[in-house]
Design an enzyme around this catalytic site. Sequence first.
Site, short mmCIF file in Angstrom:
data_model
loop_
_atom_site.label_atom_id
_atom_site.label_comp_id
_atom_site.label_asym_id
_atom_site.label_seq_id
_atom_site.Cartn_x
_atom_site.Cartn_y
_atom_site.Cartn_z
CG ASP A 121 -0.27 -2.69 37.96
OD1 ASP A 121 0.70 -1.91 38.06
OD2 ASP A 121 -0.73 -3.34 38.92
CG ASP A 162 -4.79 -6.00 34.56
OD1 ASP A 162 -4.50 -6.95 33.83
OD2 ASP A 162 -4.47 -5.93 35.76
N GLY A 174 -26.91 0.34 21.72
CA GLY A 174 -25.62 1.00 21.69
C GLY A 174 -25.77 2.48 21.43
CG HIS A 175 -24.09 6.72 21.56
ND1 HIS A 175 -25.27 7.41 21.66
CD2 HIS A 175 -23.12 7.65 21.35
CE1 HIS A 175 -25.04 8.70 21.55
NE2 HIS A 175 -23.74 8.87 21.36
CB SER A 176 -24.83 5.66 16.03
OG SER A 176 -26.11 6.27 16.06
CE LYS A 185 -5.25 -0.60 21.92
NZ LYS A 185 -4.74 -1.58 22.89
CG ASP A 245 -9.96 -5.41 26.10
OD1 ASP A 245 -8.87 -5.87 25.72
OD2 ASP A 245 -10.34 -4.25 25.83
CB CYS A 268 -5.12 -2.32 17.76
SG CYS A 268 -6.63 -3.04 18.46
#
Length: 350
Positions: A67, A69, A158-160, A17, A110, A14
């Site tokens: 906000d 979240d 999913g996706h790759s 980011k 999350d 993270c």
Amino acid sequence: MAYRLTQYAHGGGCACKIPPGELEDVVRGLTGSRPLDPPGELEDVVRGLTGSRPLDPPGELVVGLDDGDDAAAVRIAGGQALIATTDFFTPVVDDPYDWGRIAAANALSDVYAMGGTPVVALNLLCWPRDALPFDLATEVLRGGKDVCGAAGTHLAGGHSVDDPEPKYGLAVTGTADPHRLLRNDAGAPGMPLSLTKPLGLGVLNARHKATAERFEQAIEVMTTLNDAAARAALEAGLTCATDVTGFGLLGHVHKLARASGVTAVIDSASVPYVDGARESLRAGFVPGGSKRNLDWVRPHADLSAVDEETALLLADAQTSGGLLVAGEIPGAPVVGELVSRRDGRTVVVR
């Protein structure tokens, strides 16, 4: 051949980011709501238009961009809220299985931070197919699968994509009671602030990237789900929380206090740290993301009571960190409180 995954990325976890100030500039025009500082009468006028308050009809947006979240929430038929989120990042550790576990726990967080239960997740995998063998990717995916299994969450496809840097994470969908969401705009003066995981993960991850040293406590913290903390908060009737990840404790508590129209007072002496974090900071292992966090929050905080070292740790970019809860829950130290608004500044005391 032994591969060090962290050497294939410019940063890790993270800490990669986009800096919070830059990110807010990017999304500010997308929210359709109000200036973030300070709240006032206009906020009350437009709040019902932005979708930031729970509305009765199914399909209404309960929580969106306004906000910052941790996830989006939409009211659906049957009296439930659907929670949607996604999170992925570059390698934070060299071991592919551990990286997969950490990334999955971080993405699921999350949903927990909103008071929800994750139901189904999809893999998001970016892989440098000409630089790293696919058996490492298999281990990453296995780590994600095992954590989703521990969470009771389906992992379905999913996706790759082929990418110069390896990245992994999840897109997660969950459910919650729309009347019992944990959200970052529900704080009020007099509420204590509890932190469910220690800080210092960013510093130790930076040291791992530079030296290949393995820090078992940090890995244990990052792979621990926030499900028990979320349940404890809901059982206590609490309504305000956020998770502490890439923007550090100071960044996330500032966003929570700003959204709630209050001021946060942090007791630096009560904040827990992962073993070795302060020593690693003194040795010079500081993620660039942690420095950017402190630069961003400094104008909004009174840090006069602490030294620069402590300020950096409080702003340290966390990967798969804990929940910051407005209220007391078992096993989580109280690290501060919310008070009436004071010029929009977070106050750090010791």
